[in-house]
Design a protein around this motif. Structure first.
Motif, PDB file in Angstrom:
ATOM      1  N   PHE A 108       1.230  -1.110   0.101  1.00 62.61           N
ATOM      2  CA  PHE A 108       0.126   0.327  -0.182  1.00 62.61           C
ATOM      3  C   PHE A 108       1.051   0.906  -0.296  1.00 62.61           C
ATOM      4  CE2 PHE A 108      -2.922   3.090   2.270  1.00 62.61           C
ATOM      5  CZ  PHE A 108      -4.554   3.005   0.927  1.00 62.61           C
ATOM      6  N   ALA A 109       1.496   0.850   0.625  1.00 61.93           N
ATOM      7  CA  ALA A 109       2.960   2.236   0.447  1.00 61.93           C
ATOM      8  C   ALA A 109       3.419   2.426  -1.010  1.00 61.93           C
ATOM      9  CB  ALA A 109       4.672   1.879   1.529  1.00 61.93           C
ATOM     10  N   GLN A 110       3.386   1.360  -1.877  1.00 57.91           N
ATOM     11  CA  GLN A 110       4.170   2.107  -3.095  1.00 57.91           C
ATOM     12  C   GLN A 110       2.907   2.891  -3.736  1.00 57.91           C
ATOM     13  OE1 GLN A 110       4.784  -2.285  -4.995  1.00 57.91           O
ATOM     14  NE2 GLN A 110       6.650  -2.003  -3.636  1.00 57.91           N
ATOM     15  N   VAL A 111       1.125   2.298  -3.745  1.00 53.18           N
ATOM     16  CA  VAL A 111       0.037   3.142  -3.686  1.00 53.18           C
ATOM     17  C   VAL A 111       0.085   4.702  -4.176  1.00 53.18           C
ATOM     18  CG1 VAL A 111      -2.236   3.110  -4.151  1.00 53.18           C
ATOM     19  CG2 VAL A 111      -1.007   1.075  -3.955  1.00 53.18           C
ATOM     20  N   LEU A 112       0.260   4.436  -2.514  1.00 52.50           N
ATOM     21  CA  LEU A 112       0.425   6.403  -2.161  1.00 52.50           C
ATOM     22  C   LEU A 112       1.827   6.822  -2.403  1.00 52.50           C
ATOM     23  CD1 LEU A 112       0.132   5.782   2.425  1.00 52.50           C
ATOM     24  CD2 LEU A 112      -0.762   6.305   0.014  1.00 52.50           C
ATOM     25  N   ALA A 113       2.784   5.818  -2.750  1.00 51.48           N
ATOM     26  CA  ALA A 113       3.751   6.915  -4.265  1.00 51.48           C
ATOM     27  C   ALA A 113       3.778   7.414  -4.500  1.00 51.48           C
ATOM     28  CB  ALA A 113       5.171   5.760  -3.624  1.00 51.48           C
ATOM     29  N   LYS A 114       2.477   6.901  -5.709  1.00 58.70           N
ATOM     30  CA  LYS A 114       2.133   7.239  -6.050  1.00 58.70           C
ATOM     31  C   LYS A 114       1.771   9.215  -6.312  1.00 58.70           C
ATOM     32  CE  LYS A 114       0.520   3.030  -8.575  1.00 58.70           C
ATOM     33  NZ  LYS A 114      -1.186   2.738  -8.853  1.00 58.70           N
ATOM     34  N   LEU A 115       0.892   9.169  -5.233  1.00 60.87           N
ATOM     35  CA  LEU A 115       0.864  10.461  -4.394  1.00 60.87           C
ATOM     36  C   LEU A 115       1.924  11.209  -3.921  1.00 60.87           C
ATOM     37  CD1 LEU A 115      -3.226   9.140  -3.279  1.00 60.87           C
ATOM     38  CD2 LEU A 115      -2.368  10.691  -4.558  1.00 60.87           C
ATOM     39  N   HIS A 116       2.775  11.135  -4.000  1.00 58.79           N
ATOM     40  CA  HIS A 116       3.954  11.425  -3.706  1.00 58.79           C
ATOM     41  C   HIS A 116       4.068  11.631  -2.513  1.00 58.79           C
ATOM     42  CE1 HIS A 116       4.830  12.814  -7.703  1.00 58.79           C
ATOM     43  NE2 HIS A 116       3.914  13.412  -7.918  1.00 58.79           N
ATOM     44  N   ILE A 117       3.704  10.339  -1.537  1.00 51.39           N
ATOM     45  CA  ILE A 117       3.288  10.607  -0.034  1.00 51.39           C
ATOM     46  C   ILE A 117       4.401   9.465   0.673  1.00 51.39           C
ATOM     47  CG2 ILE A 117       2.125   9.599   1.742  1.00 51.39           C
ATOM     48  CD1 ILE A 117      -0.096  10.660  -0.017  1.00 51.39           C
ATOM     49  N   HIS A 118       5.829   9.431   0.674  1.00 45.39           N
ATOM     50  CA  HIS A 118       6.655   8.538   1.325  1.00 45.39           C
ATOM     51  C   HIS A 118       6.575   8.653   3.515  1.00 45.39           C
ATOM     52  CE1 HIS A 118       7.682   7.797  -2.713  1.00 45.39           C
ATOM     53  NE2 HIS A 118       7.567   9.341  -2.508  1.00 45.39           N
ATOM     54  N   SER A 119       6.305   9.825   3.530  1.00 48.10           N
ATOM     55  CA  SER A 119       6.980  10.030   5.156  1.00 48.10           C
ATOM     56  C   SER A 119       5.476  10.225   5.456  1.00 48.10           C
ATOM     57  CB  SER A 119       7.536  11.461   5.292  1.00 48.10           C
ATOM     58  OG  SER A 119       7.539  12.619   5.329  1.00 48.10           O
ATOM     59  N   LEU A 120       4.955  10.365   6.503  1.00 50.14           N
ATOM     60  CA  LEU A 120       3.474  11.448   7.458  1.00 50.14           C
ATOM     61  C   LEU A 120       3.807  12.490   7.050  1.00 50.14           C
ATOM     62  CD1 LEU A 120       4.225   9.197  11.126  1.00 50.14           C
ATOM     63  CD2 LEU A 120       2.799   8.803   8.849  1.00 50.14           C
ATOM     64  N   GLN A 121       4.453  13.401   7.637  1.00 49.47           N
ATOM     65  CA  GLN A 121       4.884  14.845   7.387  1.00 49.47           C
ATOM     66  C   GLN A 121       4.280  14.542   5.846  1.00 49.47           C
ATOM     67  OE1 GLN A 121       7.948  17.511   7.853  1.00 49.47           O
ATOM     68  NE2 GLN A 121       8.237  17.527   5.778  1.00 49.47           N
ATOM     69  N   ASP A 122       4.912  13.675   4.626  1.00 48.06           N
ATOM     70  CA  ASP A 122       4.066  13.859   3.316  1.00 48.06           C
ATOM     71  C   ASP A 122       2.525  13.995   3.197  1.00 48.06           C
ATOM     72  OD1 ASP A 122       6.778  14.378   2.418  1.00 48.06           O
ATOM     73  OD2 ASP A 122       7.185  12.033   1.597  1.00 48.06           O
ATOM     74  N   LEU A 123       2.163  13.255   4.280  1.00 47.63           N
ATOM     75  CA  LEU A 123       1.112  13.017   3.978  1.00 47.63           C
ATOM     76  C   LEU A 123      -0.058  13.816   4.630  1.00 47.63           C
ATOM     77  CD1 LEU A 123      -1.160  10.274   4.039  1.00 47.63           C
ATOM     78  CD2 LEU A 123      -1.319   9.834   6.507  1.00 47.63           C
ATOM     79  N   LEU A 124       0.724  15.019   5.901  1.00 47.71           N
ATOM     80  CA  LEU A 124       0.110  15.594   6.626  1.00 47.71           C
ATOM     81  C   LEU A 124      -0.334  16.834   5.591  1.00 47.71           C
ATOM     82  CD1 LEU A 124       1.592  15.350   9.931  1.00 47.71           C
ATOM     83  CD2 LEU A 124      -0.746  15.234   9.433  1.00 47.71           C
ATOM     84  N   PHE A 125       0.675  16.814   4.349  1.00 49.23           N
ATOM     85  CA  PHE A 125       0.884  18.035   3.523  1.00 49.23           C
ATOM     86  C   PHE A 125      -0.197  17.660   2.150  1.00 49.23           C
ATOM     87  CE2 PHE A 125       4.163  19.398   6.056  1.00 49.23           C
ATOM     88  CZ  PHE A 125       3.917  21.422   6.061  1.00 49.23           C
ATOM     89  N   HIS A 126      -0.385  16.332   2.199  1.00 55.32           N
ATOM     90  CA  HIS A 126      -1.579  16.233   1.416  1.00 55.32           C
ATOM     91  C   HIS A 126      -2.884  16.770   1.532  1.00 55.32           C
ATOM     92  CE1 HIS A 126      -2.763  13.445  -2.881  1.00 55.32           C
ATOM     93  NE2 HIS A 126      -3.465  13.173  -1.797  1.00 55.32           N
ATOM     94  N   LEU A 127      -3.083  17.968   1.316  1.00 56.52           N
ATOM     95  CA  LEU A 127      -4.531  18.945   1.254  1.00 56.52           C
ATOM     96  C   LEU A 127      -5.245  18.083   0.685  1.00 56.52           C
ATOM     97  CD1 LEU A 127      -2.509  21.714   2.769  1.00 56.52           C
ATOM     98  CD2 LEU A 127      -3.064  20.665   4.277  1.00 56.52           C
ATOM     99  N   PRO A 128      -6.871  18.455   1.924  1.00 55.48           N
ATOM    100  CA  PRO A 128      -7.895  18.236   0.965  1.00 55.48           C
ATOM    101  C   PRO A 128      -8.053  19.111  -0.409  1.00 55.48           C
ATOM    102  CG  PRO A 128      -8.492  18.607   3.083  1.00 55.48           C
ATOM    103  CD  PRO A 128      -6.316  19.039   3.364  1.00 55.48           C
ATOM    104  N   LEU A 129      -8.954  18.552  -0.784  1.00 55.81           N
ATOM    105  CA  LEU A 129      -8.697  19.309  -2.559  1.00 55.81           C
ATOM    106  C   LEU A 129     -10.453  20.593  -2.355  1.00 55.81           C
ATOM    107  CD1 LEU A 129      -9.504  17.024  -4.901  1.00 55.81           C
ATOM    108  CD2 LEU A 129      -8.015  18.447  -5.111  1.00 55.81           C
ATOM    109  N   ARG A 130     -11.480  20.014  -0.822  1.00 58.19           N
ATOM    110  CA  ARG A 130     -12.769  20.236  -0.571  1.00 58.19           C
ATOM    111  C   ARG A 130     -12.816  19.495   0.079  1.00 58.19           C
ATOM    112  NH1 ARG A 130     -17.287  17.485  -3.269  1.00 58.19           N
ATOM    113  NH2 ARG A 130     -16.712  15.911  -3.874  1.00 58.19           N
ATOM    114  N   TYR A 131     -14.621  20.428   1.064  1.00 61.63           N
ATOM    115  CA  TYR A 131     -14.718  19.967   2.142  1.00 61.63           C
ATOM    116  C   TYR A 131     -16.196  19.518   2.255  1.00 61.63           C
ATOM    117  CZ  TYR A 131     -10.384  21.093   4.915  1.00 61.63           C
ATOM    118  OH  TYR A 131      -9.454  21.830   4.271  1.00 61.63           O
TER     119      TYR A 131
END
Length: 700
Positions: free
Chosen positions: A25-48
């Motif tokens: 699943f980490a490889q799937v997240l890597a497609k979104l440029h998410i590797h670390s927990l910081q990367d995940l937190l900077f993956h911000l919502p498009l809308r609410y």
């Protein structure tokens, strides 16, 4: 997870530290440029979505996402064009239809009459009023079900990740953020007062805005939490460009001094003098080329301002030093126009000009490649074929790129690398002059081209006539044809430009062909010719040559004539369906007329009904003749990705910042970038945080 690990810097923790994230699943997240927990937190919502309150049915409007609650009054399978399950839901204020196209018998039975249902979905207009298509549903008891305490984020996804799973991961990450750390890189005193928002607080807020938060403010991107992150992201981009600028200053380039006798000979043969602006820009370029550092200069100038002549003066510096110069254009028609101009100007001086385009026959290509590799050709004009395999340059010292935004950045890098590997210069970098007739608004230039020096030719040659621009509905097509007929009868020439939404050259060619046939029939006796992208270069050249020589009255064309064509006797241009084009492109097309001493006209023949945005674009074109004013308006109406051509090339795709919306932050960004409080370590961490996992092509 151990508590001591939780307090580590989240930038160092891989996403596999989260529950439910394995290597796969980490490889799937890597497609979104998410590797670390910081990367995940900077993956911000498009809308609410606001699921924090129940909205009365009567309070719904089309396009609104909302939670509603009511009693089922009916549930029936309806057979129309598509079989659907239609559920009627009623509350104290009114009733609404829920429609499901995919459903099971069990689902139908679930919606029994009298059941109390809570739903979430988007209200849309249906045949009998508002409907919710495939809403999320939940059966509630007599006690009201609890509502969400925060707004629900909607994240950008990739295949293999659902919204539910992404929200679950983000909840874990936010919990860790409350006890862990995302390093605060910017000292508070560097931030403008309204944005002194702790980074961790801003991230927590944006992943889970509390109930009552103004959706409009978040949607507009103007909440202080968003602006705090936007400022940091813009700063990271700016610092990366400044770093590239510093790196290029460490690379050597061959100094190219003036060759006074060659340049004097060139200028003496011209039938006109350079404008003051051309002279100033030529001096700026000459100063750069005389250095042993690679010139990186952006040359902006409105349509007809004389950029090609300035490019020729720059080329003479390289040719006068006994080296080679390349001119790259985005289309074969423009490359051909450049070849003709440079041949006319430089061949009388004994300069050999070669050409390299994709449509050359094999024998011709071999001959041109030989001249380029041996150095026999001192100036090489071409298209993207210039950086293909098998092209070897001989001591290439200057690369001139026309209409730079039409090239992918990768292509510019490849051409520069070819230059660095060429002949006697060893690994010296060639100088680069990047030209554009599409003025780049100041806000974009500040951010997108921070690594380039900028020269602007802000003066048109004397004698250029203003162009009268009118917008006329296609319903009055016959009147427009009469106008063309009158112009031709007076000995003038005209363009008729066909535009198509389709990218296909063959469809564009067909549209132009049928228009040409119609015009031949309607304009009895007029000499009509046709030019489009599917013609062979020699055919295009023949048609354009005939038009330039006055042997053709009306040239029917696709947008291939947008740049580079110069026919002073052409004083009328008709642009069909102008609402399909951007303002900058329309301005470019319009610039094909008004090049002589006679009054010129441009007719925008638009289709109806015209959208509000289309109307605003045409109005802006009628009001402004200055390319920079038009560029600012284009930016406002279309956004930066369209103007810079970056939708294709992958540049300047910010996660949260918006160059147009956040333009007022840019002066602040530039101020922070030069602050002594911003250490080299902080600079590198900022660049790494925002750009480490994204393609960085800005080296071009």
């Amino acid at each position: 997870m151990s508590s001591d690990r939780a307090i580590n810097n989240l930038a160092d923790q891989p996403v596999t530290n989260l529950k439910g994230v394995g290597d796969k699943f980490a490889q799937v997240l890597a497609k979104l440029h998410i590797h670390s927990l910081q990367d995940l937190l900077f993956h911000l919502p498009l809308r609410y979505q606001d699921r924090t309150r129940v909205v009365p049915v009567a309070g719904l409007t089309a396009g609104m996402d909302a939670v509603i609650e009511g009693e089922v009054t009916a549930a029936d399978v309806v057979f129309g064009r598509r079989r659907s399950l239609v559920v009627k839901l009623q509350d104290m204020s009114g009733s609404i239809t829920l429609r499901f196209f995919h459903f099971s018998a069990a689902q139908k039975n679930r919606f029994a009459r009298g059941v109390r249902l809570r739903c979430f979905g988007e209200a849309r207009r249906g045949a009998a009023g508002l409907e919710l298509y495939h809403p999320e549903t939940e059966i509630v008891g007599s006690e009201n079900a609890t509502t969400e305490e925060t707004l629900t984020p909607v994240y950008p996804l990739t295949e293999g990740v659902s919204q539910g799973r992404m929200r679950g991961l983000m909840q874990q990450a936010v919990e860790l953020l409350r006890s862990g750390a995302v390093t605060e890189l910017l000292p508070a005193n560097l931030l403008p007062k309204p944005l002194r928002y702790p980074l961790s607080d801003a991230l927590v807020y944006l992943h889970s805005p509390p109930a009552g938060t103004q959706l409009e403010k978040l949607a507009a991107g103007t909440h202080p939490a968003q602006q705090r992150l936007a400022l940091e992201e813009l700063l990271a981009h700016h610092l990366s460009l400044l770093e590239l600028r510093r790196n290029s200053a460490r690379v050597a380039a061959p100094p190219l001094p003036k060759n006074k006798s060659l340049e004097r000979d060139f200028l003496s043969r011209l039938p006109f003098s350079l404008t003051g602006a051309q002279q100033r820009v030529c001096e700026e370029i000459a100063e750069d080329l005389a250095q042993d550092l690679p010139m990186m200069r952006l040359l902006q100038g409105d349509v007809g301002a004389g950029k090609t002549l300035v490019a020729a003066m720059a080329a003479l510096k390289g040719i006068g030093a006994g080296a080679q110069v390349v001119v790259m254009a985005p289309t074969e028609i423009l490359a051909e126009q450049h070849r003709i101009n440079f041949c006319n100007w430089l061949e009388p001086l004994g300069v050999q000009v070669a050409q390299l385009t994709g449509s050359l026959k094999a024998a011709e290509r071999r001959e041109q490649l030989g001249k380029i590799a041996s150095g026999e050709a001192q100036l090489v004009v071409g298209t993207h074929a210039l950086f293909q395999e098998g092209v070897v340059f001989h001591n290439l010292v200057l690369v001139i790129i026309d209409e730079q935004h039409r090239f992918g950045v990768r292509q510019r890098l490849e051409l520069r690398e070819k230059g660095a590997a060429s002949g006697a210069t060893g690994r010296l970098q060639p100088h680069q002059l990047i030209m554009t007739a599409t003025p780049i608004p100041r806000t974009l230039a500040m951010s997108a081209f921070a690594d380039l020096d900028c020269s602007i030719i802000d003066e048109l040659p004397p004698g250029r006539q203003p162009i009268n621009t009118v917008a006329i509905s296609n319903d009055r097509r016959d009147q427009v044809m009469e106008r063309v007929h009158s112009a031709i009868a007076e000995g003038r020439q005209a363009y008729w430009v066909c535009t198509l939404i389709e990218e296909s050259e063959s469809l564009q060619a067909q549209a132009a062909e049928s228009t040409a046939e119609e015009l031949v029939e309607m304009l009895d006796g007029a000499r009509v010719a046709l030019v489009h992208g599917r013609l062979k270069p020699e055919q295009k050249e023949q048609v354009m040559g005939a038009f330039k020589a006055g042997e053709v009255d009306l040239l029917v064309a696709t947008t291939v004539i947008e740049v580079g064509v110069d026919v002073p006797n052409a004083s009328l241009m008709i642009i069909e369906n102008p609402e399909r084009l951007g303002l900058a492109q329309l301005h470019q097309l319009r610039g094909r007329v008004g090049r002589g001493s006679i009054a010129s006209h441009c007719v925008l023949l638009y289709g109806t009904p015209l959208s509000q945005n289309g109307r605003a674009r045409l109005q802006a074109l009628r009001q402004h003749s200055d390319g920079f004013a038009i560029a600012e308006e284009d930016l406002r109406l279309r956004g930066p990705g369209e103007i810079l051509g970056t939708r294709q090339t992958g540049e300047i795709q910010h996660r949260i910042a918006d160059l147009q919306r956040d333009a007022e932050l840019l002066p602040q960004v530039q101020k922070i970038a030069i602050s002594p409080h911003l250490t080299e370590g902080i600079r590198q961490q900022l660049i790494k945080r925002w750009l480490q996992n994204k393609p960085r092509f800005a080296e071009a």
